[in-house]
Design a protein around this motif. Sequence first.
Motif, PDB file in Angstrom:
ATOM      1  N   ARG A   1       3.757  -1.283   3.983  1.00 47.15           N
ATOM      2  CA  ARG A   1       3.637   0.121   3.612  1.00 47.15           C
ATOM      3  C   ARG A   1       4.853   0.550   2.814  1.00 47.15           C
ATOM      4  O   ARG A   1       5.992   0.316   3.237  1.00 47.15           O
ATOM      5  CB  ARG A   1       3.531   0.980   4.878  1.00 47.15           C
ATOM      6  CG  ARG A   1       3.370   2.460   4.610  1.00 47.15           C
ATOM      7  CD  ARG A   1       3.079   3.211   5.898  1.00 47.15           C
ATOM      8  NE  ARG A   1       4.233   3.211   6.785  1.00 47.15           N
ATOM      9  CZ  ARG A   1       4.837   4.333   7.226  1.00 47.15           C
ATOM     10  NH1 ARG A   1       4.378   5.507   6.868  1.00 47.15           N
ATOM     11  NH2 ARG A   1       5.865   4.249   8.040  1.00 47.15           N
TER      12      ARG A   1
ATOM     13  N   TYR B   1      -2.683   3.350   2.188  1.00 46.98           N
ATOM     14  CA  TYR B   1      -2.432   3.003   3.588  1.00 46.98           C
ATOM     15  C   TYR B   1      -3.305   3.870   4.487  1.00 46.98           C
ATOM     16  O   TYR B   1      -3.894   3.411   5.464  1.00 46.98           O
ATOM     17  CB  TYR B   1      -0.951   3.183   3.934  1.00 46.98           C
ATOM     18  CG  TYR B   1      -0.563   2.508   5.229  1.00 46.98           C
ATOM     19  CD1 TYR B   1      -0.196   1.167   5.241  1.00 46.98           C
ATOM     20  CD2 TYR B   1      -0.581   3.203   6.433  1.00 46.98           C
ATOM     21  CE1 TYR B   1       0.144   0.531   6.422  1.00 46.98           C
ATOM     22  CE2 TYR B   1      -0.247   2.574   7.623  1.00 46.98           C
ATOM     23  CZ  TYR B   1       0.114   1.237   7.615  1.00 46.98           C
ATOM     24  OH  TYR B   1       0.444   0.604   8.785  1.00 46.98           O
TER      25      TYR B   1
ATOM     26  N   ASN C   1       1.799   4.930   0.966  1.00 43.91           N
ATOM     27  CA  ASN C   1       1.646   5.599   2.244  1.00 43.91           C
ATOM     28  C   ASN C   1       0.531   6.641   2.246  1.00 43.91           C
ATOM     29  O   ASN C   1      -0.220   6.753   3.201  1.00 43.91           O
ATOM     30  CB  ASN C   1       2.972   6.279   2.607  1.00 43.91           C
ATOM     31  CG  ASN C   1       2.905   7.037   3.911  1.00 43.91           C
ATOM     32  OD1 ASN C   1       2.672   6.446   4.957  1.00 43.91           O
ATOM     33  ND2 ASN C   1       3.093   8.342   3.852  1.00 43.91           N
TER      34      ASN C   1
ATOM     35  N   LEU D   1       0.828  -1.200   0.000  1.00 41.09           N
ATOM     36  CA  LEU D   1       0.000   0.000   0.000  1.00 41.09           C
ATOM     37  C   LEU D   1       0.863   1.250   0.000  1.00 41.09           C
ATOM     38  O   LEU D   1       1.842   1.341   0.734  1.00 41.09           O
ATOM     39  CB  LEU D   1      -0.901   0.042   1.246  1.00 41.09           C
ATOM     40  CG  LEU D   1      -1.654  -1.227   1.622  1.00 41.09           C
ATOM     41  CD1 LEU D   1      -2.542  -0.952   2.832  1.00 41.09           C
ATOM     42  CD2 LEU D   1      -2.501  -1.720   0.473  1.00 41.09           C
TER      43      LEU D   1
ATOM     44  N   ALA E   1      -6.741   2.618   4.304  1.00 45.83           N
ATOM     45  CA  ALA E   1      -6.889   1.426   5.141  1.00 45.83           C
ATOM     46  C   ALA E   1      -7.005   1.839   6.611  1.00 45.83           C
ATOM     47  O   ALA E   1      -7.795   1.277   7.370  1.00 45.83           O
ATOM     48  CB  ALA E   1      -5.696   0.499   4.936  1.00 45.83           C
ATOM     49  N   ASP E   2      -6.227   2.838   6.997  1.00 40.30           N
ATOM     50  CA  ASP E   2      -6.337   3.353   8.374  1.00 40.30           C
ATOM     51  C   ASP E   2      -7.742   3.894   8.630  1.00 40.30           C
ATOM     52  O   ASP E   2      -8.310   3.707   9.696  1.00 40.30           O
ATOM     53  CB  ASP E   2      -5.330   4.486   8.591  1.00 40.30           C
ATOM     54  CG  ASP E   2      -3.986   3.954   9.076  1.00 40.30           C
ATOM     55  OD1 ASP E   2      -3.863   2.717   9.215  1.00 40.30           O
ATOM     56  OD2 ASP E   2      -3.062   4.764   9.304  1.00 40.30           O
TER      57      ASP E   2
END
Lengths: 317, 162, 291, 659, 191, 63
Positions: free
Chosen positions: B38, B17, B13, B11, B20-21
């Motif tokens: 990441r 990512y 950053n 993913l 996803a967070d």
Amino acid sequence: MKLKVGIYWGAACGGCDVAILDTHEKLLDIAAKMDIYLWPIALDFKYDDVKKMEDGYLDAAIYSGAIRNSENEEIAILLRKKSKVMIALGACAHLGGIPGLANFYTRDEMLKRIYIDSESTINEEGVIPLESWNVKEGELDLPRFYNTVKTLDQVVDVEYYIPGCPPVPLQIYSALSLIWDDMLPPVGSVIGAGDKALCESCPRVKEEKTISEFKRIQQVLPDPEKCFLEQGLVCLGAATRSGCGARCIKSGVPCRGCYGPLDDVPDLGIKMLSAIASVLEPKEEKEIDDVLDTIVDPLRTFHRFSMPASILRRKKE
Amino acid sequence: MEFEPKLVGFLCNWCSYTGADLAGTARISYAPNLRAIRVMCSGRIDPTFIIKALYEGADGVLIAGCHPGDCHYQEGNYKALRRYKLLKRILPEYGVEPERVHLEWVAASEGEKFAKVVNEFTDKIKKLGPLNMKQSIFDSMKEDIVVHESAGEEKGGEADEA
Amino acid sequence: MKYTYYPGCSVKATANLYQESIDAISPILGLELEELEDWNCCGATAYMSVKELMSFAISARNLALAEPFHRDVVTPCSACYLVLNKTNQYFTEYPDLRKKLGQALEAGGLSYSGNIRVRHILDVLFNDVGPEKISSLVKKRLDGLRVAPYYGCQIVRPEMGFDDPDDPQSMDRLIESLGATSVEYPLKTKCCGASLMGTEEDLALRLCCELLTGAESAGAHCIVTLCPLCQMNLDVYQSKVNRLCRMKHNIPVLYITQLIGIALGLPSKDLGLDKLAVKLTKPVKEILQGA
Amino acid sequence: MPERVGVYICHCGSNIAGKIDIEKLAGFAEKLDNVALVRDYKFMCSDPGQNLIQSDLEAGLIDRVVVASCSPLMHENTFRKVCERSGVNPYLFTMTNIREQCSWVHIDEASSTEKAMDLLAASVRRAVYLEPLEKREVAINPRTLVIGGGIAGIQAALDLAEAGKEVVLVEREPSIGGHMAKFDKTFPTLDCAACILTPRMVQIGQHANIHLMSYAEVEEINGYVGNFNIKVRQKARYVDADLCNGCGMCWEKCPGTRVPRKGNVHEKLSLGPTSSIYMPFMQAIPAIPVIDRESCLYFQKGKCRICEQVCERNAINYDMEDSFEEFEVGNIIIATGFQPFDPSVIKRYGYGTLPNVLTSVEFEIMNCASGSTGGKILKADGTEPKSIGIVHCVGSRDKHYHEYCSRVCCMYALKFAHLIKEKTDAEVYNFYIDLRCFGKGYEEFYDRLLGEDVRFIRGKVGEISRWVAEEDEKDQLIVRVEDTLVGAVRRIPLDMVVLCTALEKQDGLDRVAKMCSVSVGKDGFIIEKHPKLGPVSTATDGVFIVGVAQSPKDIPDTVAQASAASSAVLSMITREKIEIEAATAEIIEEKCSGCRICNNLCPYLAINFDEEKKVSIINEALCKGCGTCVAACPSNAITAKHFNDKQIFAEIEGLLSAR
Amino acid sequence: MLKKEIVYESTLDHDFLEEIYSLPGGHEIKKCIQCGTCSGSCPTSHVMDHAPRKIFSLIRAGFREEVLDSNTIWFCSSCYTCSVRCPKEIKITDVMYALKRLAIKEGKTKGKKAVVLSKNFVKLVNKYGRNHETELMTRYIIQAELFNAFKFIPQGWKLFSKGRLPLFPHKIKNIDQLRKILKKVDELGEI
Amino acid sequence: MKRIEIDPITRLEGHGKITIFLNDEGDVENAFLQIPELRGFEKFVEGLPIEEVSRVVPRICGV
């Protein structure tokens, strides 16, 4: 004291042996430094002679050719046992080489094509080689034709690699001289070749690259001064170790990667794929596809010599 | 037991990512099969990573980056796309279903999409079944083993590992 | 220049004069039109209104039949041009459709890979032959003839690429290459009502009336068109338009190929001019004779 | 000594501990290679949590840190600082995200724990290969380059200059002022555009801190934040700026015609003199004319030189050539503005073929009191129109041309309607899709126009033609439109139609963007760093955008953004130094073969080719560490610091090691 | 008596939107901004019950009956002007076709003469492989315009006397092949 | 029956082995020559781009 050396070929074409002979007058120097205890192409030693040696008797074994069948592997193991240093000579021993292209198929597919479907063979009963066969006088055996071609270091520990298909004769000589001069680098090194990619020694002018179409060599009259890749001709020089003196390039043919990857590159073909894809021009999916359509047979091209040494090694069955 | 695929995700950053967070912050639950790595940009994703992951036991690999035009580094995602497209073309040559490698654009705001992408990808790989790349390579060489005179082990002991 | 020729149903019937003029001028312009063996109806607009996939399928049969010849398909009919082109375009654009059409064609022992280019005869006349060449072949210059170029709808829309959908110019240029004047005709791509002439006659007649009025007020001696349906509506129905709209239009409606034929010096019999419902008017005749 | 990794597992209250079996995870971690110690704590990010790590580091028990907690986007910096405080390089720390991407998104504890173990194993393996990195700083040059001298550039330059900072303002046209200088009035307040703009232009011309380069173009930009090298081409004016006093004799006598002097009213629309030597408009700054080579009789035919003869100060110099100036700046503001959409491609609107169909810019010029009609609204034949249509959204909100809304057209269309009502007796029709009157005083302006009997028809015009159907439509433009509110198709005969053309990206903006290593969106405008939180910044540090270079906007918004950008620049200058990315890419010279695969890949132009050594080199100050070149380098001569191949391979192996 | 009533949501058919959206090209009409370019460009919109723009509005609001009963779709002459000009690039003509098919499927064809023409056209093509204009018009007149038949005589005669109206149909040689294709399509189901 | 193996046969291109069986009189009863030199070029040149064939097949024998 003269070094004791064995030279052997596995699944090879003999080109590596010829390359040793092609050291010409240096052959005399080699003869002065080394005694040869096995060299099927040139001298009449038998396997039994080797078997009788004590372990570690030979100072070095130079093995060319891939591991295609059980005989190749057996002799590799035998030589390993009898030698202090094992050297893989040439692309086949180093990477699997051209015989390694067989890894895109299974053993059965190969045998069927060779013995059953072959246009020039009459084989009505469909005979294929067996590993053992009883004749009335006794049992005969044949080496097993493997399912997967392997590199030398996949069957025995190898100290050094001399790459190339074939290796450059003078490079072989200088690699051998490392042995008698006791100047060998750390185990695992590639000797008799450069540390950078082939582009370093390629005489063509290289500029920034953006590729919008790939062409095949017969479709164009390449500019002899200009980088092949920039002209849309797939050339593996950027991912391939130098040392060959850019022989192909100088003959007007793009590099196919016989000298193998650089240090720390685990997969030459995939790395080349990454490099080539990176410098394509288009951004839109459709246009990317159009450009990619012009690369013929990408994987086999990227792995022309290195399939068995690549991460995935063979086609999954 | 049902086959639970092991999936590796690369993913970027800044978008994926973060997306996803966001799925996490919003507590959107999704299949636990994906393990993310990441990288700063999808342009960092070397196809070697993907091949390596497949070899090491991943049943599928997901690449996710910023939507075209949104790349934090301007154009890294286009490079990822091009590499991905070429990689997909050669996967069948390895006997690997190309669907096992999948690229998606997931923006930092698309937590929901990320969850959906992972779920769908997991389902897809479940249907395809396990890949077992390493094992199958060594299985295919099972017959290729020389019986050594000495009790020495066959070289390439990675097979045992697999 | 060799092409696969797809005439379409109308050109074989109500527009047979169109066919005659095409037959007459092609050899002179160096066009070799080889008729596609056993072609079927393209489906036109009517079929699409009832069944979509079937409509694409019958249209695709023609493309499949044409593909082995590896030549552009040329049709003189705007509706055929649109439908075949649309089939082609959707075939490549929509994978689902492609798949289904592939299966359907397979049932008939055919296959199509999407590699045929469909072109209108105007496109060929303008881009492949070209005004310069036509001009050089002209035997009777049509000086003084004022022509309203009427393109109609389906040759320029949806965007087919060879001319502008709102302001096409190719036929204007061809008309000029014959020595005639192409008048400023703002209605050149307005609809004639097409098949509404059958079902909603009054509406279609009114649309035609606008077109005829527009051409006359632009001072045109005649209208030139390239679509069988347009020609029929404007020509055969002209008297009916007059009755409904209380007008006295009397303006001949020719096919572009007929006009070219005249300028190439071909006899009017060969060009099917005798089959026009609105006979050539006096000023037109004078110019043609004088030419 | 092998690397000793300390693993710290955070419970995050119950956020993690509620879904992940911490004990199991810790037990798993202990067995991993290189792990020297494992600790878990309720809140690792709290002071006691941080102290745990700090004391272990200071005691020398470990030399690498793995914290398994939340997302690195949350607390990576927190723990890096812990390392720094403990005297350990912050890059020897890595984070395992077991909250956002694990405990918060999975329902089943067993599978969450299993995933957490895989993630942790990956981090530990990665930690072994981590390398210390150095932080770097660069100094900021206090001078700023402003590209574009419209209202955006003028405002930004003045703000900076007033703050005592040097500015170089580069304008492509002979005068600054941009589009605003062509306007008569501005909406919604109807101030006179010249009255508010001219004083600022004069200030620019006179300001000691502003170096104005008009009729000049930026040729090259190299370098990086704080240290950009700029090369500007000064185009030849053929008039010596030092000698000229702007007396006007030359253009009065010039026989050449840049804008035709004959022809109809619309063909000879112009603000300034129509001669070949000209000033774009009378208030031009600098007030120095230029020679238009295309129409100059001397340049075209070799004879004339009248301007030279009439110039008392001998300022005319036909031999003048383009010259170049090079200088350094610390920051760049892009204020290149817009160009109007060319509506002639929309054939059905007849622009270019039908008379009396005008673009909005032409209409502005016609309205400008100092223009060729003296501010009168006239038809091509010089008579006053009785009816005028104003067509909105020409080239905007249309996928064929520009999908975006140009944002200013509604309001200037209302302004036009007002001006027409003020100056003529004509009926005014506004053809709109939606009226977007969102600014301060805008709705009120609309309200005012409704009261002025302007006709509003909601419907996008189908076509404009001369298709006469009735006697009274003769010689008029016929607009065919659906009045969507009434639900009827209408034919409206008009004397004149004004097309409200879209604002599109300035010609050459892509080139400027490329030079600055910023990207443009699919609409052609430069992409800002963040649409909400970074509207004036770009992906390239030290490069800022103002006005329509970012997206269509009106004068108030442009001026506001200009001031925002100048304050952002000031904040940079005041810092004097700026920290730059440590995790960059690096080319190992000994491995680079000079294949030049990477050269074209860097969006920041950080990769250069050393022709002597025949190797590629990365300028670390420019590199932002995306890693694209690393993935592409076919001989692994490039490494991505903190994301190198070894680290990522270790991570992959770690993730897949458990099963 | 009052003719118009307040429209209650319950009387509207909101599934209709999804139904239309799922037609080929249908989802694009979600993007319609009601600018009216289509209606303003349409040569026949003035005689339609609802101009094309309004049709999209009605679809989005769920006025199923109004849309399928309207004469709008049958007045579309497939001139594609709307499709070419639509700023949202909605393939309006295709949507009109889709609505026509839907109306036919649902039997909303009473008094719709275009349906008679189209259906007979399809029949003829399926029968011969080509259209036969003479037979088509004969069938159409008998089925839809029997009482107006006389009005077709002058033009018919004009065509016939000029030799532009063949009496006999042309049947393609490989009609079986065409039918096999159509049969397969039938099995596959429409799109 | 006596069995003699010449393994490998040398000073020629390729691998080979000769197995000779002698009968009780010491005469050759039967002899077998084996050439295990199998690579499978027949298979893996299939589908190769034609320009590559001329670069691959020289590796059948480099002597």
